[in-house]
Design a protein around this motif. Structure first.
Motif, mmCIF file in Angstrom:
data_model
loop_
_atom_site.group_PDB
_atom_site.id
_atom_site.type_symbol
_atom_site.label_atom_id
_atom_site.label_comp_id
_atom_site.label_asym_id
_atom_site.label_seq_id
_atom_site.Cartn_x
_atom_site.Cartn_y
_atom_site.Cartn_z
ATOM 1 N N UNK A 145 -0.627 -16.802 2.631
ATOM 2 C CA UNK A 145 0.738 -16.266 2.574
ATOM 3 C C UNK A 145 1.773 -17.330 2.921
ATOM 4 N N UNK A 146 2.915 -17.184 2.282
ATOM 5 C CA UNK A 146 4.104 -17.981 2.607
ATOM 6 C C UNK A 146 5.317 -17.117 2.259
ATOM 7 N N UNK A 147 6.474 -17.411 2.845
ATOM 8 C CA UNK A 147 7.668 -16.662 2.437
ATOM 9 C C UNK A 147 7.901 -16.788 0.932
ATOM 10 N N UNK A 148 8.334 -15.712 0.298
ATOM 11 C CA UNK A 148 8.531 -15.707 -1.146
ATOM 12 C C UNK A 148 9.478 -16.829 -1.573
ATOM 13 N N UNK A 149 10.533 -17.058 -0.791
ATOM 14 C CA UNK A 149 11.506 -18.089 -1.155
ATOM 15 C C UNK A 149 10.843 -19.466 -1.132
ATOM 16 N N UNK A 169 13.529 -10.860 4.300
ATOM 17 C CA UNK A 169 12.750 -11.774 3.468
ATOM 18 C C UNK A 169 11.266 -11.404 3.464
ATOM 19 N N UNK A 170 10.646 -11.621 2.313
ATOM 20 C CA UNK A 170 9.274 -11.186 2.093
ATOM 21 C C UNK A 170 8.267 -12.328 2.200
ATOM 22 N N UNK A 171 7.048 -11.988 2.584
ATOM 23 C CA UNK A 171 5.922 -12.900 2.416
ATOM 24 C C UNK A 171 5.279 -12.633 1.061
ATOM 25 N N UNK A 172 4.979 -13.702 0.351
ATOM 26 C CA UNK A 172 4.288 -13.546 -0.928
ATOM 27 C C UNK A 172 2.833 -13.965 -0.748
ATOM 28 N N UNK A 173 1.918 -13.375 -1.511
ATOM 29 C CA UNK A 173 0.513 -13.736 -1.339
ATOM 30 C C UNK A 173 -0.139 -14.140 -2.658
ATOM 31 N N UNK A 225 9.554 -12.185 6.708
ATOM 32 C CA UNK A 225 9.407 -13.649 6.714
ATOM 33 C C UNK A 225 10.681 -14.317 7.207
ATOM 34 N N UNK A 236 7.656 -20.189 -1.605
ATOM 35 C CA UNK A 236 6.729 -20.334 -2.721
ATOM 36 C C UNK A 236 7.482 -20.852 -3.938
ATOM 37 N N UNK A 294 5.411 -21.675 6.981
ATOM 38 C CA UNK A 294 6.217 -20.793 7.836
ATOM 39 C C UNK A 294 5.689 -20.804 9.275
ATOM 40 N N UNK A 313 8.502 -24.396 -3.631
ATOM 41 C CA UNK A 313 7.373 -25.337 -3.547
ATOM 42 C C UNK A 313 7.493 -26.374 -2.430
ATOM 43 N N UNK A 341 5.678 -28.091 -0.243
ATOM 44 C CA UNK A 341 4.224 -28.179 -0.295
ATOM 45 C C UNK A 341 3.550 -28.401 1.056
#
Lengths: 489, 489
Positions: free
Chosen positions: B207-211, A203-207, A256, B213, B222, B216, B218
């Motif tokens: 940053x937050x894990x893509x999933x 799993x990836x971190x998005x920014x 992540x 984001x 992580x 949401x 809120x």
């Protein structure tokens, strides 16, 4: 240290700024300049200590007051060893406790004690920074567990064990860079932020900018496209094998994943190398084995005291296990052989070993033990469980790719690598199959302009440190561990 | 390269896996092993070329067919120079074009040409990977602009100029690590992800894990707290000055600023150092000046061909400017003097120079020119424009802190540094004033257990490369530039 000798290593004297600038500028500066002085490791190594005047700075590791004399042990991070200070009773040592920062002027002499070469007869002691040992979470002469000191990321470098770890980690980095440089590899900074989102490595971190997150601009992005923290620099290194025969990178990578095991971090360091004109996995494995052995041998000879602390107090028996790993050739098994060994064993596994499934940590550990507790390469994995870039072996009925994992005692998977699919037609059909054709148009294009057979691998730096030192938990081999629910400092 | 000599540098033969493993294992591997062979730079340096049999691999940089003979120039990234291949007309060179990957066996001989020492008389040529030069965006014998090649991040390493840049960048990294190691600094990996959010160094990426984001969530995170990409490793290095006298870090840092100037990137590399027991800015400046001069001198002597390409074709006159910088001592001005110089000048500035305001790039450039186009330290900045950690000079009426910037020709600010406020009472009142007391409780605590006067600095690695090479745009000195609206690959 350069200031002591009045000039910098390898720098002609005419470049030394303090001797040239001097006049005039001084009015601008407050405080005294940090000239002269000896580090603790230099003082300890001084072979001709005959009472020369020196100055030493550091932190007090112990205070032992006798009637006429007080003994202080001083450490400045330059080595695990302390320098013994001998202070007469007429010197003012008020306020000097375990943990204080001090500056000491005195005469360096041969020590009457066997364990140390030199000691310092103090003429003057200055308390630079006081310390209330009652509030300090580490207690004098107590051996705290790694788990305990991990709670204090801003203070744990003050313990012997963690300062040893940091010196070893620093030296290991040096050794890794030297290994690659000495063997003709070009160092590439692979990007941390990337728009590649589907390598399947977890799993990836998005920014996004912090302000934007708050304002919830949902369909706009800072980079116009969704962007992520890298999981591997491999694809970017592959770009470089279009013009360089050997490249490597050594930097942070991210996952992540909500895992709290002793082998996983959300932020960890990877060493990755890529070799062009490489048609056999054997060449990749040779680099992996040599990287492991040469780096380890460098660390063992350059950080012997620090490593000994781990091998003596943290992981008894580790020294012998290390020697086993270094003196033997790493074993090689095919994935198919590995599955066969697992299936024939009497061990009861939580996950049943089955051709076509990934090896679990329990399987990896069994295989390593089976091979005599030395590192084992497992090669030629099933086509269906490896990423799109792994090179098709075009075999049957058991369809495999030229991928390799290196399993090591106590850890399991330390490295993973493969030959990369350099044949455009095979790559295109695989990308199409996986629905990735648009995303990796640029990657396909690498195969159109002088494409070469190539391959590479990645080594988890923290797992490597765990492996050579025998440290159970990965959080104890990185300065500031990041994992789910924890990002201290 | 180690494989040629049959053993790795410094490694006892008994460790060499390919000689020991050999039997049995071979059945697992497809393809031939990449044994023997010479790199182009090795072939060019061969002093005793007397027709020995060698193998060379690389990419074709030019093809010149004459009646009896075809000349090929081959490059493999090991140097800017190509190796000339002399191919008789009876050899099959069908499909070999500009850009193809080839493997060539032949005899290495002295070259009749002045410009090169050796050339290769080909016995056999194999086309490894074809290239259609019509589709390749770079054309033979054409000199493309940096701006043009920047559009092709996956291919630009195939150009002379960018492969030179990458070799220089790699060598510069080596030089920087060596500088610190030789001078007793411990290398620390400062974290990339951090929960510090208010250092005031510019806008942050969160940053937050893509999933997550996407879904949401809120009010959950992580790491339980909001987390960001680091803007500087300074505070983490300061942690280490509680036990080490000298530490440094060299890694990526980030700014989420929407700027598209030729000096800014969203992801760039910083070299940061921190020195304990340091009471004068002068000590910090000495390290900055020596780092600059020793690193540069290392690069000039180890990458002379590559640097020359830049100094000749990209930035004529840069060589002489570099020499000026290296042979002179860097100048020192106080901020107050600098403002005075700017106010007395006849130059018309967009921003009026005024005591209490930050220096703008136009001011920085004027000051550098004013001092004779050599680097200039500006010291002692107004208290109100520097971050909370800068050490209070406790002067008046013009209240300043012990901070320093290094300005260099053509770039402006290259480094920034300061003494850090080690006095607990002053630090506490400043943090309270700024409403940061809760966030930096751990930072205050560093001042309670053997606190020492300390200070340090950061150097922008890409700006440094721009400065020594004379490269206008920062996007041309990093492998994969990231800036607002652009995150290719």
């Amino acid at each position: 240290m350069w200031t002591r000798k009045g000039r910098l290593l390898g720098l002609p004297l005419t470049w030394c700024p303090s001797t040239l600038r001097g006049k005039g500028g001084d009015g601008l500066f407050k405080g005294r300049s940090n000239k002269s002085g000896l580090k603790v490791n230099e003082a300890l190594l001084e072979t001709a200590a005959k009472g020369q005047e020196v100055r030493v700075q550091g932190w007090v590791r112990s205070v032992r007051a006798q009637k006429e004399i007080t003994f202080l042990n001083i450490n400045d991070g330059s080595s695990l060893q302390n320098l013994q200070i001998v202070a007469r009773s007429d010197l003012n040592i008020r306020g000097i406790t375990f943990g204080s920062a001090v500056e000491i002027w005195g005469k360096l002499v041969q020590s009457p004690h066997k364990k140390q070469r030199t000691e310092l007869l103090a003429d003057k002691i200055r308390l630079v920074g006081a310390c209330n040992p009652v509030n300090l979470p580490f207690k004098i002469k107590e051996r705290h567990s790694l788990e305990y000191i991990r709670q204090f990321p801003h203070l744990r470098c003050k313990t012997n064990v963690f300062s040893s770890l940091l010196r070893i980690r620093s030296e290991a980095s040096t050794a890794i860079h030297s290994f690659f440089k000495n063997n003709g590899f070009v160092h590439i900074h692979a990007p941390i932020i990337t728009s590649n989102d589907c390598e399947g490595a977890g799993e990836l971190f998005q920014i996004e900018p912090a302000s934007r997150t708050a304002e919830k601009h949902e369909n706009t992005h800072f980079f116009d496209v969704p962007s992520f923290l890298t999981v591997s620099g491999q694809l970017h290194l592959e770009v470089m094998t279009g013009a360089f025969t050997q490249v490597y990178t050594f930097g942070p990578t991210f996952r992540a994943e909500n895992s709290q095991t002793r082998r996983h971090l959300a932020e960890f360091y990877m060493v990755e190398a890529e070799l062009a004109f490489t048609e056999s996995l054997k060449d990749i494995m040779e680099v992996m084995e040599n990287l492991f052995k040469i780096t380890t041998s460098h660390i063992l000879s350059n950080c012997s005291d620090d490593v000994e602390l781990f091998h003596k107090y943290i992981a008894p028996g580790q020294k012998e296990r290390m020697e086993q790993m270094l003196k033997n050739s790493f074993q090689v098994l095919s994935y198919t052989e590995a599955i066969d060994i697992l299936q024939r064993s009497t061990e009861i596994f939580k996950f049943e070993p089955k051709w076509g499934c990934d090896l679990q940590t329990e399987h990896e550990n069994y295989l390593v033990q089976h091979c005599g507790n030395i590192p084992v390469f497992v090669v030629n994995y099933p086509y269906d469980i490896k990423p799109f870039y792994a090179r098709d072996n075009q075999d049957h009925p058991q369809h495999t790719v030229a991928a390799v994992d290196l399993l090591v005692p106590g850890i399991g998977e330390l490295c993973g690598g493969s030959l990369r699919e350099e044949r455009l037609d095979l790559l295109q059909s695989r990308l199409k199959e996986l629905g990735l054709k648009d995303t990796y148009h640029w990657y396909e294009e690498l195969r159109q302009f002088g494409s070469v057979p190539h391959g590479g691998f990645g080594l988890g730096f923290e797992r490597y440190l765990q492996c050579i030192l025998g440290v159970e938990n990965i959080k104890d081999v990185i300065p500031f561990p990041r994992f789910s629910h924890s990002c201290l400092l």
